[in-house]
Design an enzyme around this catalytic site. Structure first.
Site, short mmCIF file in Angstrom:
data_model
loop_
_atom_site.label_atom_id
_atom_site.label_comp_id
_atom_site.label_asym_id
_atom_site.label_seq_id
_atom_site.Cartn_x
_atom_site.Cartn_y
_atom_site.Cartn_z
N ASP A 21 -2.86 0.12 46.95
CA ASP A 21 -4.09 0.51 46.27
C ASP A 21 -4.22 -0.20 44.92
O ASP A 21 -3.22 -0.52 44.28
CB ASP A 21 -4.09 2.03 46.08
CG ASP A 21 -5.48 2.57 45.77
OD1 ASP A 21 -6.47 1.87 46.05
OD2 ASP A 21 -5.57 3.70 45.25
N HIS A 38 -9.04 -8.09 46.81
CA HIS A 38 -8.50 -7.90 48.17
C HIS A 38 -7.77 -9.16 48.65
O HIS A 38 -6.74 -9.08 49.32
CB HIS A 38 -9.62 -7.54 49.14
CG HIS A 38 -10.24 -6.20 48.86
ND1 HIS A 38 -9.48 -5.08 48.60
CD2 HIS A 38 -11.53 -5.79 48.78
CE1 HIS A 38 -10.27 -4.04 48.38
NE2 HIS A 38 -11.53 -4.46 48.47
N SER A 66 -8.50 2.24 55.75
CA SER A 66 -8.48 3.62 56.26
C SER A 66 -9.75 3.92 57.04
O SER A 66 -10.77 3.22 56.90
CB SER A 66 -8.34 4.61 55.09
OG SER A 66 -9.57 4.78 54.43
N LEU A 132 12.18 -7.98 60.99
CA LEU A 132 11.35 -6.99 60.28
C LEU A 132 10.13 -6.68 61.13
O LEU A 132 9.48 -7.59 61.64
CB LEU A 132 10.91 -7.57 58.92
CG LEU A 132 9.90 -6.76 58.11
CD1 LEU A 132 10.56 -5.52 57.51
CD2 LEU A 132 9.30 -7.59 56.98
C1 IPE Z 1 -6.14 4.27 50.40
O1 IPE Z 1 -6.81 3.79 49.28
C2 IPE Z 1 -6.38 3.37 51.56
C3 IPE Z 1 -5.79 2.04 51.49
C4 IPE Z 1 -5.01 1.59 50.55
C5 IPE Z 1 -6.12 1.18 52.59
P1 IPE Z 1 -8.27 4.33 48.88
O2 IPE Z 1 -8.62 3.63 47.62
O3 IPE Z 1 -9.20 4.22 50.01
O4 IPE Z 1 -7.97 5.89 48.61
P2 IPE Z 1 -8.77 6.95 47.77
O5 IPE Z 1 -10.21 6.84 48.16
O6 IPE Z 1 -8.57 6.63 46.32
O7 IPE Z 1 -8.14 8.27 48.12
C1 IPE Z 2 -6.97 -0.88 48.11
O1 IPE Z 2 -7.62 -1.23 46.94
C2 IPE Z 2 -7.47 -1.62 49.31
C3 IPE Z 2 -8.28 -0.79 50.21
C4 IPE Z 2 -8.52 0.48 50.08
C5 IPE Z 2 -8.86 -1.45 51.35
P1 IPE Z 2 -8.98 -0.54 46.48
O2 IPE Z 2 -10.11 -1.36 46.97
O3 IPE Z 2 -9.04 0.89 46.87
O4 IPE Z 2 -8.84 -0.67 44.92
P2 IPE Z 2 -9.28 0.37 43.82
O5 IPE Z 2 -8.59 1.66 44.12
O6 IPE Z 2 -10.78 0.49 43.91
O7 IPE Z 2 -8.84 -0.24 42.53
MG MG Z 3 -8.43 2.61 45.96
#
Ligand code: IPE
Ligand code: IPE
Ligand code: MG
Length: 243
Positions: A21, A38, A66, A132
């Site tokens: 995240d 990303h 997700s 792995l």
């Molecule tokens: C969790 O991150 C999902 C992934 C890292 C793929 P999110 O950014 O979607 O989670 P929330 O919305 O903060 O809970």
């Molecule tokens: C995690 O990074 C990747 C996915 C959820 C796909 P985010 O896109 O959620 O990044 P933040 O949380 O907005 O910084």
């Molecule tokens: Mg996030």
């Protein structure tokens, strides 16, 4: 695995799971579009694979998309869908050299056809590798996984091939996406949040949880080793009493 309290202490995790995240915030801090975050995040997955190999971690599960991430703008979802095929094509040879097997957990029915095709190719071409297992949780949601398992057991009962008494924890585990993968020992979440966001709810029953403020694209060897050091100091009791 239950009853491993004594034997596990001091060892690296056999199965590490990572909630990757913070890509969006990483990009925002640099006044760049979220998609760039990303992309950097995907590059960092390659780094993490190499680090895990060096540290004798046998299974690595990463949360990449997700079942709730469809709520994001279509352009961001599109960019996230394109990431895996690009990652796979770019690192195909390196994954082979490192002996990395690719597997996926999630609901494939909603994914673009070309993405599913690349996933299947990646699984098929890497299935004999043993250094792995890289498990990418893609369109993954624990509630969906658990619901699908419940549904498949209910169908077996209604078809008369399973007795209700045979619905055990092991039978349930057997209906999850990847039943042969052991439960995660350690779950790391980058980006500072203290939640699981629908990740491995069943499998995480006895996982150790570690959260770091480090944003995913910045998570490197020093941050991983800090998490592993912390893990080594934990006493995993699995309900037992340890002296
Ligand atoms: C969790 O991150 C999902 C992934 C890292 C793929 P999110 O950014 O979607 O989670 P929330 O919305 O903060 O809970
Ligand atoms: C995690 O990074 C990747 C996915 C959820 C796909 P985010 O896109 O959620 O990044 P933040 O949380 O907005 O910084
Ligand atoms: Mg996030």
């Amino acid at each position: 695995m239950l009853g491993g309290a004594e034997t596990d202490s001091g060892r690296p995790p056999r199965h590490l799971a990572v909630i990757m995240d913070g890509n969006g915030r990483w990009a925002k801090n640099r006044l760049m579009p979220r998609e760039i975050g990303h992309r950097r995040g995907a590059e960092n997955l390659r780094t993490l694979c190499v680090l895990c190999r060096e540290r004798n971690i046998r299974y690595l599960t990463v949360y990449a998309f997700s079942t709730e991430n469809w709520k994001r703008p279509a352009t961001e979802v599109g960019a996230l869908m394109a990431l895996f095929p690009r990652f796979f094509k770019k690192y195909m040879d390196e994954l082979e050299e490192e002996g990395i097997r690719l597997r996926f957990a999630g609901d494939r029915s909603e994914l673009p056809k070309d993405v599913v095709k690349t996933m299947e190719e990646a699984e098929e071409s890497s299935k004999s590798r043993q250094m792995l297992d890289l498990i990418i949780a893609f369109n993954y949601g624990s509630r969906r996984e658990i619901t699908a398992a419940a549904r498949s057991l209910a169908k077996k009962v209604s078809d008369g091939i399973l007795h209700i008494e045979d619905i055990t924890e092991d039978a349930f585990t057997g209906c999850l996406y990847l039943p042969d993968i052991p439960d995660p020992d350690l779950i790391i979440r980058t980006g500072g949040e203290m939640r699981l966001s629908n990740f491995l709810l069943w499998q995480a029953a006895y996982a150790e949880f570690y959260s770091t403020d480090c944003l995913w694209p910045d998570f490197g060897a020093a941050e991983l080793d800090a998490a592993l050091d912390d893990f080594r100091k934990r006493q995993r009791r699995f309900g037992e009493i340890c002296q």
